[in-house]
Design a protein around this motif. Structure first.
Motif, PDB file in Angstrom:
ATOM      1  N   LEU A 223       1.069  -0.743  -0.148  1.00  0.00           N
ATOM      2  CA  LEU A 223       0.282   0.368   0.129  1.00  0.00           C
ATOM      3  C   LEU A 223       0.841   1.763  -0.138  1.00  0.00           C
ATOM      4  O   LEU A 223       0.334   2.294  -0.353  1.00  0.00           O
ATOM      5  CB  LEU A 223      -0.802  -0.232   1.532  1.00  0.00           C
ATOM      6  N   GLY A 224       1.789   1.456   0.623  1.00  0.00           N
ATOM      7  CA  GLY A 224       2.838   2.676   0.772  1.00  0.00           C
ATOM      8  C   GLY A 224       3.636   2.958  -0.666  1.00  0.00           C
ATOM      9  O   GLY A 224       3.101   4.106  -1.006  1.00  0.00           O
ATOM     10  N   LEU A 225       3.840   1.313  -1.531  1.00  0.00           N
ATOM     11  CA  LEU A 225       3.744   1.116  -2.623  1.00  0.00           C
ATOM     12  C   LEU A 225       2.893   2.333  -3.848  1.00  0.00           C
ATOM     13  O   LEU A 225       3.058   2.982  -4.188  1.00  0.00           O
ATOM     14  CB  LEU A 225       4.846   0.128  -3.219  1.00  0.00           C
ATOM     15  N   MET A 226       1.651   1.740  -3.929  1.00  0.00           N
ATOM     16  CA  MET A 226       0.656   2.500  -4.427  1.00  0.00           C
ATOM     17  C   MET A 226       0.464   3.875  -4.164  1.00  0.00           C
ATOM     18  O   MET A 226       0.859   4.654  -4.700  1.00  0.00           O
ATOM     19  CB  MET A 226      -0.761   1.608  -4.329  1.00  0.00           C
ATOM     20  N   GLN A 227       0.895   3.866  -2.438  1.00  0.00           N
ATOM     21  CA  GLN A 227       1.188   5.908  -2.134  1.00  0.00           C
ATOM     22  C   GLN A 227       1.595   6.568  -3.039  1.00  0.00           C
ATOM     23  O   GLN A 227       1.480   7.623  -3.867  1.00  0.00           O
ATOM     24  CB  GLN A 227       0.590   6.070  -0.616  1.00  0.00           C
ATOM     25  N   LEU A 228       2.837   6.404  -3.071  1.00  0.00           N
ATOM     26  CA  LEU A 228       4.398   6.307  -3.957  1.00  0.00           C
ATOM     27  C   LEU A 228       3.276   6.722  -5.374  1.00  0.00           C
ATOM     28  O   LEU A 228       3.903   7.982  -6.497  1.00  0.00           O
ATOM     29  CB  LEU A 228       5.404   5.633  -3.771  1.00  0.00           C
ATOM     30  N   VAL A 229       3.264   5.488  -5.731  1.00  0.00           N
ATOM     31  CA  VAL A 229       2.875   5.492  -7.363  1.00  0.00           C
ATOM     32  C   VAL A 229       1.715   7.033  -7.708  1.00  0.00           C
ATOM     33  O   VAL A 229       2.165   7.369  -8.607  1.00  0.00           O
ATOM     34  CB  VAL A 229       2.349   4.366  -8.177  1.00  0.00           C
ATOM     35  N   LEU A 230       0.499   6.877  -6.548  1.00  0.00           N
ATOM     36  CA  LEU A 230      -0.152   8.072  -6.577  1.00  0.00           C
ATOM     37  C   LEU A 230       0.504   9.452  -7.115  1.00  0.00           C
ATOM     38  O   LEU A 230       0.520  10.648  -7.750  1.00  0.00           O
ATOM     39  CB  LEU A 230      -0.741   8.505  -6.116  1.00  0.00           C
ATOM     40  N   TYR A 231       1.571   9.297  -5.655  1.00  0.00           N
ATOM     41  CA  TYR A 231       2.843  10.979  -5.732  1.00  0.00           C
ATOM     42  C   TYR A 231       3.364  11.254  -7.001  1.00  0.00           C
ATOM     43  O   TYR A 231       3.426  12.566  -7.462  1.00  0.00           O
ATOM     44  CB  TYR A 231       3.591  10.734  -4.724  1.00  0.00           C
ATOM     45  N   ALA A 232       3.824   9.791  -7.606  1.00  0.00           N
ATOM     46  CA  ALA A 232       4.634  10.924  -8.809  1.00  0.00           C
ATOM     47  C   ALA A 232       3.307  10.819  -9.788  1.00  0.00           C
ATOM     48  O   ALA A 232       3.631  12.036 -10.510  1.00  0.00           O
ATOM     49  CB  ALA A 232       5.191   9.027  -9.056  1.00  0.00           C
ATOM     50  N   ILE A 233       2.168  10.300  -9.875  1.00  0.00           N
ATOM     51  CA  ILE A 233       1.006  10.914 -10.992  1.00  0.00           C
ATOM     52  C   ILE A 233       0.897  11.796 -10.597  1.00  0.00           C
ATOM     53  O   ILE A 233       0.278  12.944 -11.225  1.00  0.00           O
ATOM     54  CB  ILE A 233       0.076   9.864 -11.000  1.00  0.00           C
ATOM     55  N   TYR A 234       0.563  12.723  -9.430  1.00  0.00           N
ATOM     56  CA  TYR A 234       0.240  13.870  -9.069  1.00  0.00           C
ATOM     57  C   TYR A 234       0.635  15.291  -8.437  1.00  0.00           C
ATOM     58  O   TYR A 234       0.392  16.263  -8.784  1.00  0.00           O
ATOM     59  CB  TYR A 234      -1.704  13.602  -8.530  1.00  0.00           C
ATOM     60  N   ARG A 235       2.073  14.229  -8.461  1.00  0.00           N
ATOM     61  CA  ARG A 235       3.102  15.407  -7.928  1.00  0.00           C
ATOM     62  C   ARG A 235       3.474  16.829  -8.566  1.00  0.00           C
ATOM     63  O   ARG A 235       2.969  17.853  -7.936  1.00  0.00           O
ATOM     64  CB  ARG A 235       3.975  15.305  -7.560  1.00  0.00           C
ATOM     65  N   GLU A 236       2.490  17.015 -10.000  1.00  0.00           N
ATOM     66  CA  GLU A 236       3.029  18.863 -10.875  1.00  0.00           C
ATOM     67  C   GLU A 236       1.069  18.819 -10.429  1.00  0.00           C
ATOM     68  O   GLU A 236       1.304  20.267 -10.758  1.00  0.00           O
ATOM     69  CB  GLU A 236       3.136  18.469 -12.047  1.00  0.00           C
ATOM     70  N   HIS A 237      -0.012  18.425  -9.801  1.00  0.00           N
ATOM     71  CA  HIS A 237      -1.173  18.948  -9.682  1.00  0.00           C
ATOM     72  C   HIS A 237      -0.983  19.998  -8.625  1.00  0.00           C
ATOM     73  O   HIS A 237      -0.751  19.331  -7.865  1.00  0.00           O
ATOM     74  CB  HIS A 237      -2.037  17.778  -9.790  1.00  0.00           C
ATOM     75  N   LYS A 238      -1.423  21.335  -8.600  1.00  0.00           N
ATOM     76  CA  LYS A 238      -1.818  21.970  -8.124  1.00  0.00           C
ATOM     77  C   LYS A 238      -3.508  21.847  -7.130  1.00  0.00           C
ATOM     78  O   LYS A 238      -4.533  21.236  -7.501  1.00  0.00           O
ATOM     79  CB  LYS A 238      -1.755  23.322  -8.003  1.00  0.00           C
ATOM     80  N   GLY A 239      -2.782  21.674  -5.927  1.00  0.00           N
ATOM     81  CA  GLY A 239      -4.279  21.338  -4.805  1.00  0.00           C
ATOM     82  C   GLY A 239      -5.360  22.800  -5.318  1.00  0.00           C
ATOM     83  O   GLY A 239      -5.156  23.520  -5.402  1.00  0.00           O
TER      84      GLY A 239
END
Length: 264
Positions: free
Chosen positions: A199-215
């Motif tokens: 699950l930690g790996l899945m979170q890192l994958v999501l972070y890599a995908i959406y890290r450029e998007h602004k909140g």
């Protein structure tokens, strides 16, 4: 050699887990500074508190021999997580506060029940099996609790409320304790931490995908800045027009003054 390797991963697991427990400090400093929990979830911290309590109990010598490293870090984690939960409850909105208080009551009740049953009704291998199962179930729940945040990340396409350090620590901690459990042939440690590593790996994958998007908050701030700049530009233009009109009026008034002077 196997015992040395197990000790190494146990110590590294302690270090990484301590970093994991301390990684939300930035988040809670933000909560204290803004006096609001915003969209952060308090569920992971309650579930982590329960996991730490049960795992610390499981690692005690009279429950599970040769697992004292499990008790040391989870005992420390229990104190840290309890502080987080209290801070979250203090600054949460009324509805969320009551929900978190109820969840904290459930956490306390479950831990108390496990302790009493294991002490009064069970002994030896039966005690280890019961406490191990309880720790395993709630360890998996702890690792799965950020699923709500992962869903929010996918929905908003923003990692604003999923701190990178927390996700990285979950992955490293789960991996280290997974290896520790394998070397010690302890399924009650290996299974939940293997799930946590995944699950930690899945979170890192999501972070890599959406890290450029602004909140949403960052986007709102940008809109406010842009509106302020437009308003300032409009005001400057209006001042320039006013000054131009005033200068024109002055130029038109000078000849008239000269005529009056000459007539006098």
């Amino acid at each position: 050699m196997e015992h040395v390797a197990r000790f190494f991963f146990g110590v590294s697991g302690n270090v990484i887990a301590l970093f994991l427990f301390l990684s939300p400090v930035v988040t809670f400093w933000r909560i204290i500074r803004r006096r609001s929990t915003e969209d952060f979830s308090g569920v992971p911290y309650n579930m982590t508190l329960l996991n730490c309590l049960l795992s610390a109990w499981y690692g005690l010598p009279f429950v599970s021999p040769n697992n004292i490293l499990v008790t040391t870090i989870n005992g420390t984690g229990s104190v840290i997580e309890a502080i987080y939960v209290v801070i979250f409850i203090v600054f949460a909105e009324r509805k969320t506060r009551f929900r978190m208080l109820g969840l904290l009551g459930i956490v306390s009740s479950i831990f108390t029940m496990v302790v009493l049953v294991s002490l009064l009704a069970l002994h030896g291998q039966g005690r280890k099996l019961f406490c191990g199962l309880a720790a395993t179930i709630f360890s998996i729940c702890m690792y799965a609790s950020p699923l709500s945040i992962m869903r929010l990340v996918i929905k908003t396409k923003s990692v604003e409320f999923m701190p990178f350090l927390l996700s990285l620590s979950v992955f490293l901690c789960g991996t280290s304790w997974f290896i520790y459990g394998l070397l010690g042939r302890d399924p009650f440690i290996a299974i939940p931490n293997g799930c946590g590593s995944f699950l930690g790996l899945m979170q890192l994958v999501l972070y890599a995908i959406y890290r450029e998007h602004k909140g949403a908050a960052a986007a709102d701030d940008d809109d406010e800045v842009e509106d302020a700049m437009k308003a300032a530009a409009a005001l400057e233009m209006a001042d320039a027009k006013t000054n131009k009109v005033a200068d024109t009026a002055d130029d038109d008034g000078k000849p008239a003054d000269d005529n009056v002077t000459s007539q006098v």
